[in-house]
Design a protein around this motif. Structure first.
Motif, short mmCIF file in Angstrom:
data_model
loop_
_atom_site.label_atom_id
_atom_site.label_comp_id
_atom_site.label_asym_id
_atom_site.label_seq_id
_atom_site.Cartn_x
_atom_site.Cartn_y
_atom_site.Cartn_z
N GLU A 238 0.76 -47.69 -30.78
CA GLU A 238 1.39 -48.52 -29.75
C GLU A 238 2.91 -48.37 -29.70
O GLU A 238 3.48 -48.29 -28.60
CB GLU A 238 1.01 -49.99 -29.95
N PRO A 239 3.64 -48.34 -30.83
CA PRO A 239 5.09 -48.19 -30.74
C PRO A 239 5.50 -46.92 -29.99
O PRO A 239 6.46 -46.93 -29.21
CB PRO A 239 5.54 -48.14 -32.20
N ALA A 240 4.76 -45.83 -30.21
CA ALA A 240 5.08 -44.58 -29.53
C ALA A 240 4.73 -44.67 -28.05
O ALA A 240 5.46 -44.15 -27.19
CB ALA A 240 4.32 -43.42 -30.18
N LEU A 241 3.62 -45.34 -27.73
CA LEU A 241 3.27 -45.53 -26.32
C LEU A 241 4.32 -46.37 -25.60
O LEU A 241 4.68 -46.10 -24.45
CB LEU A 241 1.90 -46.20 -26.20
N ARG A 242 4.82 -47.39 -26.29
CA ARG A 242 5.85 -48.23 -25.68
C ARG A 242 7.13 -47.42 -25.43
O ARG A 242 7.83 -47.64 -24.44
CB ARG A 242 6.16 -49.43 -26.57
N ALA A 243 7.41 -46.50 -26.32
CA ALA A 243 8.61 -45.67 -26.15
C ALA A 243 8.44 -44.73 -24.96
O ALA A 243 9.41 -44.44 -24.24
CB ALA A 243 8.88 -44.87 -27.42
N ALA A 244 7.22 -44.25 -24.75
CA ALA A 244 6.98 -43.28 -23.67
C ALA A 244 6.74 -43.94 -22.32
O ALA A 244 6.95 -43.30 -21.28
CB ALA A 244 5.77 -42.41 -24.03
N ALA A 245 6.30 -45.20 -22.30
CA ALA A 245 5.92 -45.86 -21.05
C ALA A 245 7.02 -45.85 -19.99
O ALA A 245 6.75 -45.60 -18.81
CB ALA A 245 5.45 -47.28 -21.33
N PRO A 246 8.30 -46.13 -20.34
CA PRO A 246 9.34 -46.14 -19.30
C PRO A 246 9.53 -44.79 -18.62
O PRO A 246 10.06 -44.73 -17.50
CB PRO A 246 10.60 -46.56 -20.08
N VAL A 247 9.12 -43.72 -19.26
CA VAL A 247 9.26 -42.39 -18.67
C VAL A 247 8.26 -42.20 -17.53
O VAL A 247 8.48 -41.40 -16.62
CB VAL A 247 9.03 -41.31 -19.76
N MET A 248 7.17 -42.94 -17.57
CA MET A 248 6.08 -42.76 -16.61
C MET A 248 6.27 -43.63 -15.38
O MET A 248 6.53 -44.84 -15.50
CB MET A 248 4.74 -43.10 -17.26
N SER A 249 6.12 -43.06 -14.20
CA SER A 249 6.13 -43.83 -12.98
C SER A 249 4.78 -44.51 -12.79
O SER A 249 3.82 -44.22 -13.53
CB SER A 249 6.42 -42.93 -11.78
N ASP A 250 4.69 -45.41 -11.81
CA ASP A 250 3.41 -46.05 -11.54
C ASP A 250 2.35 -45.02 -11.16
O ASP A 250 1.18 -45.13 -11.55
CB ASP A 250 3.56 -47.08 -10.42
N ILE A 251 2.75 -44.02 -10.41
CA ILE A 251 1.81 -42.96 -10.02
C ILE A 251 1.39 -42.15 -11.25
O ILE A 251 0.22 -41.78 -11.40
CB ILE A 251 2.44 -42.05 -8.95
N ASP A 252 2.35 -41.88 -12.15
CA ASP A 252 2.02 -41.18 -13.39
C ASP A 252 0.96 -41.95 -14.17
O ASP A 252 -0.01 -41.37 -14.68
CB ASP A 252 3.26 -41.01 -14.27
N LEU A 253 1.14 -43.27 -14.26
CA LEU A 253 0.21 -44.09 -15.01
C LEU A 253 -1.20 -44.04 -14.41
O LEU A 253 -2.20 -44.00 -15.12
CB LEU A 253 0.71 -45.54 -15.07
N LEU A 254 -1.27 -44.03 -13.08
CA LEU A 254 -2.57 -43.92 -12.42
C LEU A 254 -3.26 -42.60 -12.77
O LEU A 254 -4.44 -42.56 -13.11
CB LEU A 254 -2.39 -44.01 -10.90
N ARG A 255 -2.49 -41.51 -12.67
CA ARG A 255 -3.07 -40.19 -12.92
C ARG A 255 -3.45 -40.01 -14.38
O ARG A 255 -4.50 -39.43 -14.70
CB ARG A 255 -2.09 -39.11 -12.47
N ILE A 256 -2.60 -40.49 -15.28
CA ILE A 256 -2.92 -40.39 -16.70
C ILE A 256 -4.15 -41.22 -17.04
O ILE A 256 -5.03 -40.78 -17.77
CB ILE A 256 -1.70 -40.83 -17.55
N GLY A 257 -4.22 -42.42 -16.47
CA GLY A 257 -5.38 -43.28 -16.71
C GLY A 257 -6.67 -42.63 -16.25
O GLY A 257 -7.71 -42.74 -16.91
N PHE A 258 -6.61 -41.93 -15.12
CA PHE A 258 -7.79 -41.26 -14.59
C PHE A 258 -8.27 -40.16 -15.53
O PHE A 258 -9.47 -39.89 -15.64
CB PHE A 258 -7.46 -40.68 -13.22
N LEU A 259 -7.33 -39.52 -16.24
CA LEU A 259 -7.65 -38.37 -17.07
C LEU A 259 -7.72 -38.71 -18.57
O LEU A 259 -7.77 -37.81 -19.41
CB LEU A 259 -6.61 -37.26 -16.84
N LEU A 260 -7.75 -39.99 -18.89
CA LEU A 260 -7.83 -40.37 -20.30
C LEU A 260 -9.04 -39.74 -20.98
O LEU A 260 -10.14 -39.74 -20.43
CB LEU A 260 -7.94 -41.89 -20.43
N GLU A 261 -8.82 -39.23 -22.16
CA GLU A 261 -9.91 -38.65 -22.93
C GLU A 261 -10.84 -39.74 -23.44
O GLU A 261 -12.05 -39.56 -23.51
CB GLU A 261 -9.36 -37.84 -24.10
#
Length: 510
Positions: A157-180
């Motif tokens: 989680e700490p690493a995800l929190r660090a990376a989250a601001p880099v992602m746009s809302d659209i990025d989050l949608l696309r990443i969520g769709f492709l989650l392993e």
């Protein structure tokens, strides 16, 4: 996730593995089970990584013999990202992290593209948050959502929190769709909770509801209400966009669990949307509920529909066989959803309602008790009494006992509702079928009503003789004032024999 959307996600990841630049070239696979596509991808990955496993292990062991700085230079200048990715799983995690810290983020991103998270989970979990953020930035700069999606479930989680601001809302949608691993979505939502409205709005504005609906299908039950209420709070246009997309994708099995978890006000807003009222949409919703195990999730929505649309749903429910309808009612009863089931039953035609009332389940004392209890708790007397009226006479003793369990306030609400409708005879018949103590309680309550005129007026020329006869049978139990009023009302309606039975004329003369 729907089978089709899951297959699309899997073919997208398979295309990356096979070096196919356009994932649609694999569209011929999307009719296969997603699990089969994933299994093929994982086996192909294993073949790629295992074919030179012994040699790679030897190289990894050699990395221990030289300083970290030299290992890093050899990795970047001699091996390259592909070979480094192949070796990574054989390197001791602490050593691998020390080497990674000295490598440029761009090179690490290139290695991440090739790496297999199954073999390197321990290394990935130990990468410092700051380094994760830098690699994420590099990957997103190249639009690489596939690699991001493959690693989310093994990143702390700490690493995800660090990376989250880099992602746009659209990025989050696309990443969520492709989650392993889709179970990671709830942790991601927890981290980006304040951005959920923006993510939903992006799905609507960027025509990315396929990705958005996939997320809805993947979230845990405890997050459904929050997500559903957030979507409803974004306004009609967003809801209309969602409804249209769900209809196009035939994804009602995904949306119904969300709507059923919404708050009362949010569900009302959803049910009021004209897009929901179209018959093809209502038919798809109802058919999904009846045929795909979402009956209990349909009921809350149905109860909020306008009368015409509720009648449409009720008609499709009533078209089920007796055995099937009995089963559906038992499901609603077990789930304690009579507050939603009663409006559906009321929306049926008289003949459909009589058929429903004659089903074996409706003779079950526990079911009848649940109907009365739910009716009283949710103040549904105006809707429940017509259903009760359709029940066979054999249920009257049980109903009478249930009426006796009501609080004075609940009983008064029932009497007032009955007095303002054409169901006064139903309630009187049941109430007077109680034991003497229960009858006395009801009669005293009527006698002391402030608005007793409403009750008396509800007794009309069309009131069945059975009601007057019931009053006559308990004449000596009726408080004197009420008995006189009932007798006078009978005379007004030109029923002298009923008036006499209640209070002989000689009694009034005295």
């Amino acid at each position: 996730m729907s089978e089709h959307l899951a297959a699309v996600a899997e073919t997208t990841k398979l295309a990356r593995l096979l070096g196919i630049s356009d994932p649609t070239d694999l569209d011929f696979l999307v009719d296969l089970p997603p699990a089969a596509i994933r299994q093929f991808r994982e086996r192909a990955t294993d073949r790629l990584f295992d074919r030179d496993a012994k040699r790679l292990h030897t190289v990894a062991q050699a990395a221990k013999l030289v300083p970290v700085s030299i290992s890093a230079k050899v990795a970047e200048r001699a091996f390259g990202p592909v070979l480094c990715a192949a070796i990574a799983g054989a390197v001791e995690p602490t050593r691998a992290i020390d080497i990674a810290k000295t490598l440029p983020p761009a090179f690490l991103a290139a290695v991440a593209v090739q790496i297999d998270p199954r073999r390197t989970a321990a290394i990935i979990a130990a990468v410092p948050p700051a380094l994760v953020e830098k690699v994420a930035r590099e990957l997103l700069a190249h639009g690489d959502h596939i690699t991001m999606g493959r690693f989310v479930h093994v990143i702390p989680e700490p690493a995800l929190r660090a990376a989250a601001p880099v992602m746009s809302d659209i990025d989050l949608l696309r990443i969520g769709f492709l989650l392993e691993d889709k179970t990671a979505i709830d942790n991601v939502l927890h981290i980006v909770a304040d951005r959920v409205p923006g993510i939903i709005r992006a799905a609507a504005e960027q025509h990315m509801w396929a990705e958005g609906i996939d997320l809805l299908d993947s979230i845990a039950p405890h997050n459904r209400a929050w997500i559903g209420d957030t979507a409803a709070g974004l306004g009609g246009p967003v809801l209309d966009s969602l409804i249209a997309a769900v209809a196009d994708l035939d994804a009602w099995a995904t949306l119904l669990p969300i709507t059923s978890a919404m708050s009362h006000d949010s569900l009302r807003l959803f049910a009021e949307r004209p897009a929901v009222h179209a018959e093809p949409v209502l038919a798809a919703i109802t058919d999904t509920a009846l045929n795909a195990g979402h009956w209990l999730e349909l009921l809350p929505l149905a109860a909020h529909l306008p009368p015409a649309q509720l009648a449409f749903v009720a008609a499709r429910v009533a078209a089920e066989t007796d055995d099937r309808l009995d089963h559906l009612i038992r499901q609603a009863d077990t789930a304690g959803r009579w507050d939603a089931m009663i409006p559906v039953a009321l929306a049926m035609t008289d003949s459909e309602r009589r058929r429903l009332a004659a089903l074996p389940v409706m003779g079950d004392p526990d079911v009848l008790r649940a109907i009365i209890t739910s009716t009283a708790e949710h103040q549904l007397w105006s809707q429940a009494l017509p259903l009760v009226h359709a029940l066979p006479d054999t249920t009257t003793p049980t109903l009478a006992h249930c009426i006796g369990d009501l609080t004075p306030e609940q009983l008064l609400a029932a009497v007032r509702t009955a007095a303002q409708s054409d169901t006064i005879d139903t309630l009187v018949d049941i109430a007077l079928a109680q034991e003497p103590h229960g009858r006395a309680r009801v009669l005293e309550l009527i006698d002391t009503m402030d608005d007793i005129e409403d009750f008396l007026t509800a007794l009309t020329a069309h009131t069945p003789d059975a009601v007057w006869n019931a009053f006559a049978r308990v004449r000596d139990e009726i408080p004197p004032r009420l008995r006189t009023q009932l007798a006078e009302r009978a005379r007004e309606l030109d029923h002298p024999h009923h008036a006499t039975a209640l209070q002989p004329a000689t009694a009034t003369a005295q």
